[in-house]
Design a protein around this motif. Structure first.
Motif, PDB file in Angstrom:
ATOM      1  N   TYR A  97       0.853  -1.194   0.000  1.00 37.59           N
ATOM      2  CA  TYR A  97       0.000   0.000   0.000  1.00 37.59           C
ATOM      3  C   TYR A  97       0.886   1.239   0.000  1.00 37.59           C
ATOM      4  CZ  TYR A  97       0.886  -0.827   4.966  1.00 37.59           C
ATOM      5  OH  TYR A  97       1.471  -1.099   6.168  1.00 37.59           O
ATOM      6  N   SER A  98       0.273   2.347  -0.310  1.00 39.97           N
ATOM      7  CA  SER A  98       1.040   3.586  -0.390  1.00 39.97           C
ATOM      8  C   SER A  98       1.356   4.069   1.017  1.00 39.97           C
ATOM      9  CB  SER A  98       0.248   4.656  -1.150  1.00 39.97           C
ATOM     10  OG  SER A  98      -0.943   4.951  -0.460  1.00 39.97           O
ATOM     11  N   LYS A  99       2.567   4.540   1.148  1.00 41.01           N
ATOM     12  CA  LYS A  99       2.994   5.044   2.445  1.00 41.01           C
ATOM     13  C   LYS A  99       2.820   6.559   2.503  1.00 41.01           C
ATOM     14  CE  LYS A  99       5.754   2.105   1.677  1.00 41.01           C
ATOM     15  NZ  LYS A  99       5.844   0.784   1.033  1.00 41.01           N
ATOM     16  N   LYS A 100       2.822   7.040   3.723  1.00 43.62           N
ATOM     17  CA  LYS A 100       2.747   8.486   3.900  1.00 43.62           C
ATOM     18  C   LYS A 100       4.044   8.965   4.547  1.00 43.62           C
ATOM     19  CE  LYS A 100      -2.212   8.567   3.834  1.00 43.62           C
ATOM     20  NZ  LYS A 100      -3.476   8.701   4.548  1.00 43.62           N
ATOM     21  N   THR A 101       5.113   8.524   3.930  1.00 41.73           N
ATOM     22  CA  THR A 101       6.433   8.881   4.464  1.00 41.73           C
ATOM     23  C   THR A 101       6.601  10.392   4.558  1.00 41.73           C
ATOM     24  OG1 THR A 101       7.261   6.898   3.379  1.00 41.73           O
ATOM     25  CG2 THR A 101       8.893   8.464   4.169  1.00 41.73           C
ATOM     26  N   TRP A 102       6.140  11.077   3.511  1.00 46.28           N
ATOM     27  CA  TRP A 102       6.322  12.523   3.499  1.00 46.28           C
ATOM     28  C   TRP A 102       5.573  13.178   4.653  1.00 46.28           C
ATOM     29  CZ3 TRP A 102       2.090  15.717   3.015  1.00 46.28           C
ATOM     30  CH2 TRP A 102       0.904  15.103   2.592  1.00 46.28           C
ATOM     31  N   LEU A 103       4.477  12.538   5.096  1.00 48.55           N
ATOM     32  CA  LEU A 103       3.746  13.119   6.227  1.00 48.55           C
ATOM     33  C   LEU A 103       4.582  13.035   7.504  1.00 48.55           C
ATOM     34  CD1 LEU A 103       0.080  11.927   5.698  1.00 48.55           C
ATOM     35  CD2 LEU A 103       0.888  14.267   5.890  1.00 48.55           C
ATOM     36  N   PHE A 104       5.214  11.874   7.691  1.00 54.53           N
ATOM     37  CA  PHE A 104       6.063  11.748   8.878  1.00 54.53           C
ATOM     38  C   PHE A 104       7.272  12.670   8.783  1.00 54.53           C
ATOM     39  CE2 PHE A 104       3.566   8.009   9.680  1.00 54.53           C
ATOM     40  CZ  PHE A 104       3.572   7.893  11.054  1.00 54.53           C
ATOM     41  N   ALA A 105       7.821  12.749   7.563  1.00 51.26           N
ATOM     42  CA  ALA A 105       8.976  13.642   7.381  1.00 51.26           C
ATOM     43  C   ALA A 105       8.556  15.093   7.650  1.00 51.26           C
ATOM     44  CB  ALA A 105       9.532  13.493   5.974  1.00 51.26           C
ATOM     45  N   GLY A 106       7.382  15.448   7.095  1.00 51.09           N
ATOM     46  CA  GLY A 106       6.886  16.809   7.315  1.00 51.09           C
ATOM     47  C   GLY A 106       6.569  17.062   8.773  1.00 51.09           C
ATOM     48  N   TRP A 107       5.983  16.053   9.400  1.00 54.47           N
ATOM     49  CA  TRP A 107       5.644  16.144  10.820  1.00 54.47           C
ATOM     50  C   TRP A 107       6.921  16.405  11.642  1.00 54.47           C
ATOM     51  CZ3 TRP A 107       2.392  11.682  13.495  1.00 54.47           C
ATOM     52  CH2 TRP A 107       1.955  12.111  14.737  1.00 54.47           C
ATOM     53  N   THR A 108       7.965  15.643  11.298  1.00 55.05           N
ATOM     54  CA  THR A 108       9.239  15.797  12.018  1.00 55.05           C
ATOM     55  C   THR A 108       9.855  17.165  11.771  1.00 55.05           C
ATOM     56  OG1 THR A 108       9.604  13.424  11.791  1.00 55.05           O
ATOM     57  CG2 THR A 108      11.523  14.771  12.341  1.00 55.05           C
ATOM     58  N   LEU A 109       9.831  17.584  10.500  1.00 57.27           N
ATOM     59  CA  LEU A 109      10.450  18.874  10.199  1.00 57.27           C
ATOM     60  C   LEU A 109       9.656  20.028  10.807  1.00 57.27           C
ATOM     61  CD1 LEU A 109      11.605  18.273   6.517  1.00 57.27           C
ATOM     62  CD2 LEU A 109      13.006  18.386   8.579  1.00 57.27           C
ATOM     63  N   ILE A 134      12.889  10.802  13.048  1.00 58.17           N
ATOM     64  CA  ILE A 134      13.659  10.123  11.994  1.00 58.17           C
ATOM     65  C   ILE A 134      13.366   8.620  11.967  1.00 58.17           C
ATOM     66  CG2 ILE A 134      15.998   9.554  11.206  1.00 58.17           C
ATOM     67  CD1 ILE A 134      16.864  12.336  12.163  1.00 58.17           C
ATOM     68  N   PRO A 135      13.434   7.937  13.117  1.00 57.61           N
ATOM     69  CA  PRO A 135      13.088   6.501  13.066  1.00 57.61           C
ATOM     70  C   PRO A 135      11.641   6.255  12.638  1.00 57.61           C
ATOM     71  CG  PRO A 135      14.239   7.024  15.110  1.00 57.61           C
ATOM     72  CD  PRO A 135      13.913   8.324  14.453  1.00 57.61           C
ATOM     73  N   SER A 136      10.738   7.138  13.067  1.00 56.62           N
ATOM     74  CA  SER A 136       9.333   6.950  12.684  1.00 56.62           C
ATOM     75  C   SER A 136       9.157   7.090  11.187  1.00 56.62           C
ATOM     76  CB  SER A 136       8.451   7.982  13.411  1.00 56.62           C
ATOM     77  OG  SER A 136       8.498   7.764  14.794  1.00 56.62           O
ATOM     78  N   THR A 137       9.848   8.072  10.604  1.00 58.24           N
ATOM     79  CA  THR A 137       9.728   8.294   9.163  1.00 58.24           C
ATOM     80  C   THR A 137      10.302   7.108   8.383  1.00 58.24           C
ATOM     81  OG1 THR A 137       9.963  10.652   9.579  1.00 58.24           O
ATOM     82  CG2 THR A 137      10.270   9.916   7.315  1.00 58.24           C
ATOM     83  N   ILE A 138      11.461   6.653   8.827  1.00 53.07           N
ATOM     84  CA  ILE A 138      12.072   5.500   8.146  1.00 53.07           C
ATOM     85  C   ILE A 138      11.187   4.267   8.304  1.00 53.07           C
ATOM     86  CG2 ILE A 138      14.059   3.943   8.180  1.00 53.07           C
ATOM     87  CD1 ILE A 138      15.746   6.396   9.011  1.00 53.07           C
ATOM     88  N   SER A 139      10.664   4.097   9.509  1.00 53.33           N
ATOM     89  CA  SER A 139       9.784   2.952   9.763  1.00 53.33           C
ATOM     90  C   SER A 139       8.558   3.002   8.859  1.00 53.33           C
ATOM     91  CB  SER A 139       9.377   2.959  11.242  1.00 53.33           C
ATOM     92  OG  SER A 139       8.393   1.998  11.479  1.00 53.33           O
ATOM     93  N   GLU A 140       8.006   4.199   8.691  1.00 52.53           N
ATOM     94  CA  GLU A 140       6.831   4.350   7.835  1.00 52.53           C
ATOM     95  C   GLU A 140       7.179   3.990   6.385  1.00 52.53           C
ATOM     96  OE1 GLU A 140       3.763   4.768   8.183  1.00 52.53           O
ATOM     97  OE2 GLU A 140       3.050   5.440   6.228  1.00 52.53           O
TER      98      GLU A 140
END
Lengths: 185, 519
Positions: A97-109, A134-140
């Motif tokens: 499925y599609s990930k929302k990596t950018w959301l976690f990255a954006g959330w972190t930034l 960072i770990p959450s984004t990578i995990s996502e």
């Protein structure tokens, strides 16, 4: 800008690089993969990329994961269905499925930027954001992804439930008639 | 620098909303299970959707369903062919014999959502706290660090009352805790706040001391050698015994809270000294201010609002006598630490006062006493409630007045490694002044005499600083209140008392936790 903020900004830059460099890139065409919740009713297979040996050369097939049966992997590419013997596969990666990596990255930034309002507390809150974000984004980015070099039969069996035909390729189905999912970018 | 084009409050609000929205959009984790028809009983009945994969490649997607052990599956949903074209939509009765697999998908929020949400909660709370207490955050003064035997310790803040060019003045601070380890004394000169510091000079004053004595400076800038230094036998504040807090310059300080109706209300501390030595005596006090003056300063800037430039210019021109009003009326209304000595008739006679502005570094000063004290003497300190932090009180016998030797910087290093001869000249008063901005740090080396351990060290600085206006302060612009600080400081202090009391419990913690930069 005061030079005092430079270390913090450098740290943010390094964090951003760390976030994105540690993330796995999805190879499915944009719009193809369903969201995680949509997998409950989506009726297509996940997107698979297979590198395989064919007469001494390495080819790549990427498309919908149609199924796995009798040690053969079936992939519906944009142009044609491809069947690959399991022992010819050099590597495979597969997204469900599609990930929302950018959301976690954006959330972190965003969170990291928000520490500018924390004064000296930022000494604590910025590392907290980075160590969590960072770990959450990578995990996502890795979530819902399977990747393997020279995958075994057991590996194929374990992921075949995410194909279009988890029960195996039906006898009545002519692979040449199969159509790829229509999706919008 | 403005990080946002919007106002700070709006920007932070948008940021918080964004954080919450981003968190709410995060994805979920999928746990897919498949079952053969023989395992139909095991199918997760809590699953909202059930996919039924048929042996011919068709698939049902049922959104309400139930499995009958004998009849098969009943449910509502859609049927797709092997090409996933929709065949039919409605209610279905599906016998087991045609079913190849059942599929359920459990969708859960990923664990990282929990961690990120927790961090977001902490971060948002911190942001809101700093928004709610803008006058408790980001405060400081020109600060000077010297080695105290364990670490580089802030030992002086220069010209803290000089908040405008018109109020520029010289300031002498005892480096009471300085412990030089060799002839090259290193001092850090830092700007840790959102301020512009203008330093005319920063020189070292060395006063020779006797083997067991120390040299103290008076508020008027005279230096006295002393010996026989002894603390009080008792020290009693209104709240009770405070002797332990006044026994040494160790950061264990006595302080009270401000009066809720009038920030100029005073209190008294009674000191009793036994076995008082003969000769000329002086009362040594170690003290600094609480953050009350910081609050008043920032509040006044808030009342000046966007017109702060006009007010500061007016202060510089001094057409309205603002500078004099600040120096006499405001500081007069706030009050000093007054030293009163009981004479032989039992009357309390004021012998002097200390009043250096600044909440960061402890000042150590001496008030020479004109009245001869009996062997058991009483001294009273009268001070504004909630304004002063007292760390030390002692009687010292004055042996001589001394003139200190003045030492200029031998070298100056900017940042961590840049030798800055221009800054050296500026800090020496030869050129200049030296202007520093937030985050700036200079390491200054002073060359001490060979017998440097026999000298008391003092810092001699001159200059002024400009506090940077904060956007959140401008919301409180009120020219009438701004003028009142100069024209009627007594009333001003009564009006602001309730406001200060609201933040007094946490202002210390907020202030020290929110330095613009830590050195």
């Amino acid at each position: 800008m005061s030079n005092t903020n430079l270390p913090a900004l450098k740290l943010l830059l390094v964090a951003a690089i760390a976030i994105f460099s540690g993330c796995a890139s999805v190879q499915a065409p944009s719009g193809y993969l369903p969201g995680a919740s949509e997998t409950q009713w989506d009726v297509y297979g996940g997107w698979i990329t297979v590198a395989y040996s064919d007469s001494g050369t390495i080819n790549t097939a990427d498309g919908e994961f149609i199924g796995f049966q009798d040690s053969v992997v079936y992939v519906l590419t944009k142009s044609e269905p491809v069947s690959i013997r399991c022992e010819d596969v050099r590597s495979a990666s597969f997204d469900i499925y599609s990930k929302k990596t950018w959301l976690f990255a954006g959330w972190t930034l965003l969170g990291s930027v928000s520490v500018l309002s924390h004064g000296y507390y930022a000494v604590l809150s910025l590392p907290l954001w980075l160590l969590t974000g960072i770990p959450s984004t990578i995990s996502e980015s890795l979530d819902g992804r399977y990747a393997e070099n020279t995958p075994t039969i057991y590996w194929w069996q374990s992921i075949s439930k995410f194909s279009r035909f988890p029960q195996g390729i039906p006898k009545q189905v002519d692979l040449r008639e199969l159509k790829l999912k229509r999706f919008s970018l | 620098m403005n990080y946002f084009t919007l106002s700070k409050k709006s920007s932070i609000a948008y940021l918080l909303v964004s954080l919450l929205l981003v968190g709410g959009c995060a994805s979920n984790r999928v746990n897919r299970q498949t079952y053969r028809p023989a395992e139909a009983r095991k199918v997760d009945k809590a699953s909202q959707f059930l996919k039924v994969h048929m042996s011919n490649g068709y698939v049902y997607v049922l959104n309400s369903w139930e499995i009958d052990d004998t009849a098969g599956v009943k449910g509502d949903g859609k049927l797709f062919d092997y090409n996933r074209d929709l065949v039919k939509e409605g209610s279905f009765q599906i016998p087991f014999r045609d079913v190849s697999l059942f599929e359920t998908n459990e969708v859960n929020p990923p664990p990282q959502i929990v961690a990120m949400s927790l961090v977001t909660g902490v971060s948002v709370a911190l942001t809101l706290y700093c928004i709610a207490n803008p006058k408790a955050c980001f405060g400081s003064c020109p600060t000077f660090y010297v080695w105290d035997g364990k670490r580089m310790q802030v030992q002086a803040e220069g010209f803290s009352a000089s908040i405008a060019p018109a109020l520029e003045e010289r300031d002498i601070d005892a480096l009471y805790l300085a412990r030089p380890t060799n002839r090259d004394l290193e001092m850090w000169v830092t700007n840790e706040a959102l301020e512009t510091h203008v330093i005319r000079y920063a020189a070292l004053l060395l006063a020779r001391r006797t083997e067991n004595g120390r040299v103290f400076v008076t508020p008027s800038g005279e230096f006295y050698q002393t010996d026989s230094i002894s603390g009080p036998a008792t020290a009693t504040a209104e709240e009770g015994d405070c002797l332990g807090k006044l026994s040494a310059v160790d950061g264990n300080e006595y302080f009270s809270t401000a009066d809720s109706a009038n920030l100029a209300s005073t209190e008294e501390i009674q000191l009793r000294f036994d076995r008082v030595p003969g000769g000329n005596l002086g009362l040594v006090l170690g003290y600094r201010q609480t953050l009350l003056t910081t609050f008043l300063f920032y509040q006044e800037l808030a009342y000046m609002g966007n017109s702060v430039g006009y007010w500061i210019a007016g202060l510089q021109q001094d057409k309205l006598g603002f500078a004099k009003a600040v120096k006499s009326q405001l500081w007069g209304a706030l009050g000093a630490v007054e030293v009163l000595v009981q004479d032989k008739d039992g009357r309390w006679i004021k012998e002097g006062e200390v009043s250096e502005v600044g909440p960061i570094a402890t000042n150590v000063e001496m008030i020479p006493l004109n009245i001869a004290l009996p062997e058991s003497a009483k001294i009273k300190l009268r001070l504004t409630r909630g304004l002063w932090r007292l760390d030390y009180a002692a009687l010292a016998r004055i042996t001589a007045r001394v003139e200190p030797e003045r030492i200029l910087p031998k070298s100056v290093v900017r940042g961590d490694s840049i030798v800055d001869n221009k800054a050296k000249e500026e800090m020496s008063g030869i050129a200049g002044p030296l202007v520093t901005l937030p985050g700036d740090k200079y390491s200054v080396i002073y060359r001490l005499p060979e017998d440097y351990r026999n000298y008391e060290l003092f810092l001699d600085t001159k200059g002024y600083y400009l506090e940077w206006m904060r956007k959140e302060w401008a919301d409180e612009e009120n020219a009438g209140m701004a003028l009142m600080m100069f024209s009627n400081p007594g009333k001003y202090l009564r009006i602001l008392a309730p406001e200060f009391k609201k933040i007094e419990p946490q202002i210390e913690r907020s202030f020290w936790s929110s330095k613009y930069v830590e050195h």
